[in-house]
Design an enzyme around this catalytic site. Structure first.
Site, PDB file in Angstrom:
ATOM      1  N   CYS A  36       0.837  -1.217   0.000  1.00  0.00           N
ATOM      2  CA  CYS A  36       0.000   0.000   0.000  1.00  0.00           C
ATOM      3  C   CYS A  36       0.863   1.254   0.000  1.00  0.00           C
ATOM      4  O   CYS A  36       0.350   2.352  -0.196  1.00  0.00           O
ATOM      5  CB  CYS A  36      -0.903   0.045   1.218  1.00  0.00           C
ATOM      6  SG  CYS A  36      -1.748  -1.480   1.530  1.00  0.00           S
ATOM      7  N   ASP A  38       2.516   2.456   2.622  1.00  0.00           N
ATOM      8  CA  ASP A  38       2.632   3.041   3.958  1.00  0.00           C
ATOM      9  C   ASP A  38       2.744   1.908   4.970  1.00  0.00           C
ATOM     10  O   ASP A  38       1.833   1.083   5.076  1.00  0.00           O
ATOM     11  CB  ASP A  38       1.382   3.871   4.293  1.00  0.00           C
ATOM     12  CG  ASP A  38       1.631   5.365   4.153  1.00  0.00           C
ATOM     13  OD1 ASP A  38       2.804   5.768   4.170  1.00  0.00           O
ATOM     14  OD2 ASP A  38       0.642   6.106   4.031  1.00  0.00           O
ATOM     15  N   CYS A  61       4.872   8.013   3.701  1.00  0.00           N
ATOM     16  CA  CYS A  61       4.942   9.359   3.142  1.00  0.00           C
ATOM     17  C   CYS A  61       5.185  10.379   4.252  1.00  0.00           C
ATOM     18  O   CYS A  61       5.244  10.036   5.432  1.00  0.00           O
ATOM     19  CB  CYS A  61       3.647   9.670   2.408  1.00  0.00           C
ATOM     20  SG  CYS A  61       2.232   9.688   3.501  1.00  0.00           S
ATOM     21  N   CYS A 105      -3.072   8.280   6.449  1.00  0.00           N
ATOM     22  CA  CYS A 105      -1.676   8.071   6.838  1.00  0.00           C
ATOM     23  C   CYS A 105      -1.518   8.321   8.340  1.00  0.00           C
ATOM     24  O   CYS A 105      -0.719   7.670   9.012  1.00  0.00           O
ATOM     25  CB  CYS A 105      -0.740   8.995   6.071  1.00  0.00           C
ATOM     26  SG  CYS A 105      -1.078   9.013   4.317  1.00  0.00           S
TER      27      CYS A 105
END
Lengths: 129, 391
Positions: A36, A38, A61, A105
């Site tokens: 994915c 992350d 990120c 996130c």
């Protein structure tokens, strides 16, 4: 796609706090996946139900790195029950906001923290029984 | 230092181009549909621009029309051809790695009953010409294949493809999206049997908000817009004269220095690729081909770090690039071109695209590699995979 990160997010992304592993950590959890894009691991040192140290590693990120960094700062000194109740929105607020597309996130950072605490609690139950 | 390496999305407008445009805002602001002198000036300026854009690619200037950008031009090329030729058939062939304006136009046509075949590509982004041959049927009306891929720079064998299409069925219309090819690789519409060609302005250092379509005389295209017809029935509306003038001037300058510019960018991208590979060794791999690749495109996967974070680190150092990472996309999906080339999602998240232009120089390439090394080290320190990396 254009989005703007707050100055606080940029600061934490550029100079993240509490990066790395904790040797002999009392709780460790990894959430997310490289598929994915992350993934993060959180390490906690816990004494008398209190988080005395927190560190993280991230393949993620800027939003994930900044949230994890802020979160590890926030939870230090907190009782585990209190830490478990932290909402991602609280951390996002402290970061001066995140672009909506990046909320997930920061959710991942909270999930990793909760997962670490849950694992620690299960371990405690086993020890006491 | 600031280094702009996002030239596949938009590029700096040449100062000479801006100078050429200004009189058409402030002095010769007529449009060609009137009868007075200012209208005549506009008409002459448009004709000059068309010549500058068309003649170097062996096209007739009368066959150039203008649209508001590449997206509109590609929509018009695909849907306009499909609608105007549906009595002959409803079959279209394209590839899986076209720009979204081509792919989404094809998908829209599928919802209207057209049948579209999307050609697979190999791990360098090339189509298999035999597969194309097998797909061509009696009711095929359009084949649309980009000349150069916008993400990985793969140069398709357009001449062979054009020859094959016309040998199989001369009435099939061959559209080529030359957005990333025009002024980057040589193009000859006659030799390549191209019927419709999409030509960008902003990627050749012309203004944004304008693009051109070359449409061969015998090709029927149904307009997508309706309104006042000025110079073109295919694309109604008054012409954006200053933008067209700028576009023409950009083409004129570009073709005058074509060889020097391409050779310069070849040298720069070769250096950039060598320095990246020497620095990062086994934590980096090139995406797309080494041969038959546009020198303006360099694209690498940096393993064990995430591309959005890497892009942002570079941005903080004044290096402007793009990533194919899901975290940088609106749909939170990895760039489809990388996946079609067989790049694993976990690697694609760390992809960085460096798109060069003739304005870049060697010093900038050195700076970019230094920044990349610093940015990568900053991120790998945080990563759980840091033990796998030695740079």
């Amino acid at each position: 796609m254009v989005y703007r990160y707050s100055e606080i997010v940029k600061k934490y992304f550029k100079h993240p706090k509490n990066v790395g592993k904790i040797k002999n950590a009392d709780a460790i959890a990894t959430e997310g996946s490289v598929l994915c894009g992350d993934m993060m691991t959180m390490y906690l040192k816990i004494r008398n139900n209190k988080i005395v140290d927190a560190k993280f590693e991230s393949f993620g990120c800027a939003a994930n790195i900044a949230t994890a960094s802020m979160l590890t700062e926030v939870v230090k000194g907190m009782n585990v029950d209190e830490a478990e109740k932290i909402e991602w929105k609280d951390v996002v607020k402290k970061l001066g906001g995140l672009p909506p597309i990046k909320y997930h996130c920061s959710v991942l950072a909270i999930q990793t923290l909760r997962s670490a605490i849950r694992k620690w609690k299960e371990k405690q139950k086993k020890v006491s029984s | 230092m600031k280094v702009y390496l996002d030239n596949c999305r938009s590029a700096k407008v040449e100062e000479e181009v801006v100078k050429a445009m200004i009189p058409y805002f402030t002095k010769s602001y007529g449009v060609p549909s009137s009868l007075h002198s200012l209208a005549l000036e506009a008409d002459e300026a448009i004709e000059k621009a068309k010549r500058s854009i068309a003649l170097p690619i062996n096209a007739s200037y009368e066959n150039i029309i203008f649209a508001s950008g590449v997206t509109e031009a590609n929509n018009l090329a695909i849907k306009g051809v499909a609608y105007a030729n549906r009595n002959r058939g409803k079959h279209i062939i394209t590839t899986r790695i076209e720009r979204p304006s081509v792919l989404d136009s094809c998908r829209a046509l599928e919802r209207e009953g057209f049948k579209v075949d999307y050609l697979k590509v190999n791990n360098e982004g090339f189509i298999n010409i035999n597969e194309l041959e097998e797909l061509i049927k009696n009711d095929t009306i359009l084949v649309s294949i980009q000349h150069v891929n916008h993400v990985v720079g793969t140069i398709q064998a357009i001449k062979e493809i054009g020859k094959l299409i016309k040998e199989k069925n001369e009435s099939i219309i061959f559209h080529v999206d030359a957005t990333d090819a025009y002024l980057k690789v040589p193009i000859d519409v006659k030799k390549c049997n191209i019927d419709v060609l999409t030509i960008p302005s902003n990627l050749i250092h012309g203004p944004q908000g304008i693009a051109a379509l070359f449409i061969n005389e015998n090709v029927k295209i149904k307009p997508l817009l309706h309104g006042f017809v000025s110079l073109s029935e295919t694309r109604p509306g008054h012409e954006n004269v200053p933008a067209i003038v700028g576009f023409g001037r950009a083409a004129e300058i570009g073709f005058a220095i074509f060889d020097d510019a391409v050779n310069k960018v070849k040298r720069l991208s070769k250096k950039l690729m060598k320095d990246i590979e020497d620095t990062f060794k086994d934590v980096v791999f090139l995406i797309g081909p080494r041969r038959r690749r546009s020198p303006f495109n360099v694209n690498y996967c940096f393993k064990y770090v995430e591309g959005e974070a890497l892009t942002l680190q570079l941005d903080m150092m004044g290096v402007y690039v793009s990533t194919g990472s899901a975290c940088a996309s609106r749909e939170l999906k990895v760039n489809y071109v990388l996946l079609e080339l067989g790049v694993r999602p976990e690697d694609a998240h760390g992809s960085i695209s460096f798109c060069l232009s003739r304005y870049n120089n060697e010093e900038e390439m050195d700076y970019v590699v230094r920044c990349l090394k610093r940015a990568y080290k900053n991120l790998i320190k945080i990563s759980m995979f840091k033990d796998r990396v030695r740079i």
